[in-house]
Design a protein around this motif. Structure first.
Motif, PDB file in Angstrom:
ATOM      1  N   PHE A 176      29.548   5.676  21.891  1.00  0.00           N
ATOM      2  CA  PHE A 176      28.208   6.113  22.279  1.00  0.00           C
ATOM      3  C   PHE A 176      28.261   7.458  22.999  1.00  0.00           C
ATOM      4  O   PHE A 176      27.394   8.310  22.803  1.00  0.00           O
ATOM      5  N   ALA A 177      29.277   7.647  23.840  1.00  0.00           N
ATOM      6  CA  ALA A 177      29.416   8.909  24.564  1.00  0.00           C
ATOM      7  C   ALA A 177      29.676  10.066  23.611  1.00  0.00           C
ATOM      8  O   ALA A 177      29.122  11.162  23.769  1.00  0.00           O
ATOM      9  N   LEU A 178      30.526   9.848  22.617  1.00  0.00           N
ATOM     10  CA  LEU A 178      30.788  10.906  21.636  1.00  0.00           C
ATOM     11  C   LEU A 178      29.522  11.256  20.862  1.00  0.00           C
ATOM     12  O   LEU A 178      29.233  12.435  20.617  1.00  0.00           O
ATOM     13  N   ALA A 179      28.751  10.230  20.487  1.00  0.00           N
ATOM     14  CA  ALA A 179      27.505  10.481  19.768  1.00  0.00           C
ATOM     15  C   ALA A 179      26.523  11.244  20.645  1.00  0.00           C
ATOM     16  O   ALA A 179      25.823  12.156  20.180  1.00  0.00           O
ATOM     17  N   ALA A 180      26.459  10.880  21.925  1.00  0.00           N
ATOM     18  CA  ALA A 180      25.538  11.555  22.836  1.00  0.00           C
ATOM     19  C   ALA A 180      25.917  13.017  23.027  1.00  0.00           C
ATOM     20  O   ALA A 180      25.057  13.904  23.033  1.00  0.00           O
ATOM     21  N   ALA A 181      27.211  13.281  23.178  1.00  0.00           N
ATOM     22  CA  ALA A 181      27.658  14.647  23.427  1.00  0.00           C
ATOM     23  C   ALA A 181      27.383  15.564  22.241  1.00  0.00           C
ATOM     24  O   ALA A 181      27.200  16.779  22.403  1.00  0.00           O
ATOM     25  N   VAL A 275      22.410 -11.752  16.972  1.00  0.00           N
ATOM     26  CA  VAL A 275      22.942 -11.493  15.641  1.00  0.00           C
ATOM     27  C   VAL A 275      22.096 -10.463  14.906  1.00  0.00           C
ATOM     28  O   VAL A 275      22.621  -9.631  14.146  1.00  0.00           O
ATOM     29  N   THR A 276      20.793 -10.460  15.133  1.00  0.00           N
ATOM     30  CA  THR A 276      19.929  -9.518  14.423  1.00  0.00           C
ATOM     31  C   THR A 276      20.075  -8.088  14.933  1.00  0.00           C
ATOM     32  O   THR A 276      19.464  -7.175  14.377  1.00  0.00           O
ATOM     33  N   SER A 277      20.869  -7.879  15.977  1.00  0.00           N
ATOM     34  CA  SER A 277      21.181  -6.518  16.422  1.00  0.00           C
ATOM     35  C   SER A 277      22.186  -5.841  15.506  1.00  0.00           C
ATOM     36  O   SER A 277      22.283  -4.609  15.479  1.00  0.00           O
ATOM     37  N   ASP A 278      22.948  -6.624  14.781  1.00  0.00           N
ATOM     38  CA  ASP A 278      24.085  -6.087  14.038  1.00  0.00           C
ATOM     39  C   ASP A 278      23.734  -5.051  12.975  1.00  0.00           C
ATOM     40  O   ASP A 278      24.451  -4.062  12.822  1.00  0.00           O
ATOM     41  N   PRO A 279      22.662  -5.228  12.192  1.00  0.00           N
ATOM     42  CA  PRO A 279      22.406  -4.239  11.135  1.00  0.00           C
ATOM     43  C   PRO A 279      22.276  -2.809  11.632  1.00  0.00           C
ATOM     44  O   PRO A 279      22.624  -1.869  10.902  1.00  0.00           O
ATOM     45  N   SER A 280      21.808  -2.614  12.858  1.00  0.00           N
ATOM     46  CA  SER A 280      21.636  -1.245  13.357  1.00  0.00           C
ATOM     47  C   SER A 280      22.954  -0.494  13.422  1.00  0.00           C
ATOM     48  O   SER A 280      22.976   0.746  13.378  1.00  0.00           O
ATOM     49  N   PHE A 281      24.058  -1.219  13.505  1.00  0.00           N
ATOM     50  CA  PHE A 281      25.354  -0.552  13.583  1.00  0.00           C
ATOM     51  C   PHE A 281      25.874  -0.129  12.217  1.00  0.00           C
ATOM     52  O   PHE A 281      26.805   0.664  12.129  1.00  0.00           O
ATOM     53  N   PHE A 282      25.296  -0.664  11.148  1.00  0.00           N
ATOM     54  CA  PHE A 282      25.786  -0.301   9.830  1.00  0.00           C
ATOM     55  C   PHE A 282      25.503   1.160   9.494  1.00  0.00           C
ATOM     56  O   PHE A 282      26.140   1.727   8.607  1.00  0.00           O
ATOM     57  N   HIS A 283      24.539   1.786  10.147  1.00  0.00           N
ATOM     58  CA  HIS A 283      24.311   3.204   9.903  1.00  0.00           C
ATOM     59  C   HIS A 283      24.584   4.049  11.150  1.00  0.00           C
ATOM     60  O   HIS A 283      24.110   5.172  11.260  1.00  0.00           O
ATOM     61  N   PHE A 284      25.363   3.514  12.078  1.00  0.00           N
ATOM     62  CA  PHE A 284      25.779   4.265  13.258  1.00  0.00           C
ATOM     63  C   PHE A 284      27.171   4.811  13.004  1.00  0.00           C
ATOM     64  O   PHE A 284      28.152   4.070  12.978  1.00  0.00           O
ATOM     65  N   ARG A 285      27.274   6.123  12.781  1.00  0.00           N
ATOM     66  CA  ARG A 285      28.554   6.731  12.433  1.00  0.00           C
ATOM     67  C   ARG A 285      28.850   7.885  13.388  1.00  0.00           C
ATOM     68  O   ARG A 285      28.634   9.054  13.072  1.00  0.00           O
ATOM     69  N   PRO A 286      29.359   7.585  14.580  1.00  0.00           N
ATOM     70  CA  PRO A 286      29.529   8.623  15.613  1.00  0.00           C
ATOM     71  C   PRO A 286      30.605   9.648  15.311  1.00  0.00           C
ATOM     72  O   PRO A 286      30.677  10.675  15.994  1.00  0.00           O
ATOM     73  N   PHE A 287      31.460   9.402  14.314  1.00  0.00           N
ATOM     74  CA  PHE A 287      32.521  10.358  14.010  1.00  0.00           C
ATOM     75  C   PHE A 287      32.098  11.403  12.976  1.00  0.00           C
ATOM     76  O   PHE A 287      32.835  12.362  12.738  1.00  0.00           O
ATOM     77  N   ASP A 288      30.946  11.239  12.341  1.00  0.00           N
ATOM     78  CA  ASP A 288      30.592  12.097  11.216  1.00  0.00           C
ATOM     79  C   ASP A 288      30.397  13.554  11.616  1.00  0.00           C
ATOM     80  O   ASP A 288      30.590  14.451  10.796  1.00  0.00           O
ATOM     81  N   HIS A 289      30.011  13.801  12.863  1.00  0.00           N
ATOM     82  CA  HIS A 289      29.746  15.174  13.289  1.00  0.00           C
ATOM     83  C   HIS A 289      30.441  15.485  14.613  1.00  0.00           C
ATOM     84  O   HIS A 289      29.904  16.192  15.458  1.00  0.00           O
ATOM     85  N   LEU A 290      31.650  14.976  14.764  1.00  0.00           N
ATOM     86  CA  LEU A 290      32.381  15.197  16.014  1.00  0.00           C
ATOM     87  C   LEU A 290      32.634  16.671  16.273  1.00  0.00           C
ATOM     88  O   LEU A 290      32.723  17.096  17.435  1.00  0.00           O
ATOM     89  N   GLU A 291      32.733  17.454  15.207  1.00  0.00           N
ATOM     90  CA  GLU A 291      33.001  18.882  15.404  1.00  0.00           C
ATOM     91  C   GLU A 291      31.869  19.568  16.161  1.00  0.00           C
ATOM     92  O   GLU A 291      32.070  20.651  16.727  1.00  0.00           O
ATOM     93  N   ALA A 292      30.704  18.936  16.208  1.00  0.00           N
ATOM     94  CA  ALA A 292      29.563  19.535  16.903  1.00  0.00           C
ATOM     95  C   ALA A 292      29.771  19.601  18.417  1.00  0.00           C
ATOM     96  O   ALA A 292      29.074  20.353  19.096  1.00  0.00           O
TER      97      ALA A 292
END
Length: 357
Positions: A176-181, A275-292
């Motif tokens: 979460f911290a990497l995504a926020a940064a 359990v119904t919280s889980d689908p939201s993580f299927f499109h959470f990809r914090p590494f996709d734009h780490l170079e930013a």
């Protein structure tokens, strides 16, 4: 292990066999009894943390709203003798998934305050003492927002130099911290410890991709559960089991030894997440734009024996310079939650001293 429980408080541990399809009720995992009868941890009525209070630090509880209007509750740690007229570096500290600020995050916040930083350890939305209803749900988007809200709060403290605010994320909060940064340039330096990529774990665990068929089956089951709950049925939760069996796997035992024993148990840390919280993580990809994040620095700390090490290795491969992967000899994943003799405090301090100078 009971096949109706998620093996850990970190839902990244899918076990590749869709244990999350089942879920359990709060009563089934003993959440109600845990809240009513806390384990004999090290806290008292006056000091509700799982670690001893430092005489070198002033502590107080604070609250503030995130952008969504959710009230976050946090612990603010300030070094004693801190010049009130000065402008000092500050750190936001995020806790592991299913944890609370009175556990791991508090240990990091208090110790880094002893080393000269003003620190803030917050309960994520829907967890601990923070607001957001219903409780015991997860939303990666909101959890990322919580980090920016913590920066909002610190940046208005007259003792804090808002140009020198860094972030520490432990376990899931590392992701979460990497995504926020990536989207908040006010975070001038980011360190993760025993980091989990919660989204990546939904697609592949330990480098073994989940098949499209299993992924669709998981999403279908969770979607059916939404209908059941919307119609008034019982909410289902995944959580760390309350007891161990001969079949309990090694990773579950590692988390159990922290969350279900006096070592780290806290009455507000149930590990239950719907359990119904889980689908939201299927499109959470914090590494996709780490170079930013670059040219701001990233430090990835992991135990050399951690089952989660591959997450930090993946992040290191995708991040741009300046970046560093620091391995802690002899340490596993949970060791870096509270084993103060293993946590590389000097490394963390030197990293932030350098980049928040």
């Amino acid at each position: 292990m009971d096949n109706q429980t998620i093996p850990t408080s970190d839902p990244g541990l899918d076990r590749r066999d869709l244990l999350k399809l089942t879920g359990v009720s709060l009563a089934a995992v003993g959440v109600a009894s845990l809240v009513a009868t806390p384990a004999a941890a090290q806290y008292s009525a006056a000091w509700d943390k799982t670690f001893p209070k430092s005489d070198l630090v002033d502590h107080r509880k604070v609250s503030f709203a995130n952008r969504l209007g959710i009230i976050l509750v946090a612990d603010l740690y300030v070094p004693k003798g801190n010049d009130p007229a000065g402008r000092h570096p500050a750190l936001v500290v995020g806790h592991p998934f299913g944890s609370v600020k009175e556990q791991t995050a508090g240990i990091y916040a208090q110790t880094m305050a002893e080393r000269g930083f003003i620190t803030l350890a917050h309960d994520a939305s829907f967890n601990g003492e923070s607001g957001g209803q219903p409780h015991f749900i997860a939303s990666p988007d909101v959890f990322v927002e919580d980090f920016s809200a913590a920066v909002d709060f610190l940046g208005l403290d007259p003792r804090v130099d808002r140009s020198r605010i860094g972030v520490i994320g432990v376990c899931a909060s590392g992701g979460f911290a990497l995504a926020a940064a990536q989207i908040d340039p006010r975070m001038r330096a980011v360190a993760t410890v025993s980091m989990y990529d919660m989204g990546g774990a939904k697609w592949a665990w330990g480098g073994e991709p989940m098949s499209a068929e299993k992924r669709q089956a998981a999403l279908t089951a969770m979607a059916e559960q939404r209908w059941e709950e919307f119609a008034g049925g019982e909410t289902r939760y995944g959580a760390l089991p309350m007891t161990l069996t001969d079949e309990t796997d090694a990773i579950t035992r590692e988390f159990f030894d922290y969350y279900r024993t006096p070592r780290g148990a806290h009455p507000r840390s149930t590990s239950a997440i719907s359990v119904t919280s889980d689908p939201s993580f299927f499109h959470f990809r914090p590494f996709d734009h780490l170079e930013a994040i670059s040219p701001r620095p990233v430090l990835l700390v992991a135990g050399e024996n951690a089952h989660s090490l591959f997450f930090s290795e993946q992040a290191f491969a995708k991040a741009a310079e300046p970046r560093e992967l620091h391995l802690v000899p002899g340490a596993g994943h949970v060791d870096l939650y509270d084993r103060v003799d293993l946590i590389p405090w000097d490394k963390l301090q030197s990293f932030f001293d350098q980049h928040l100078a």
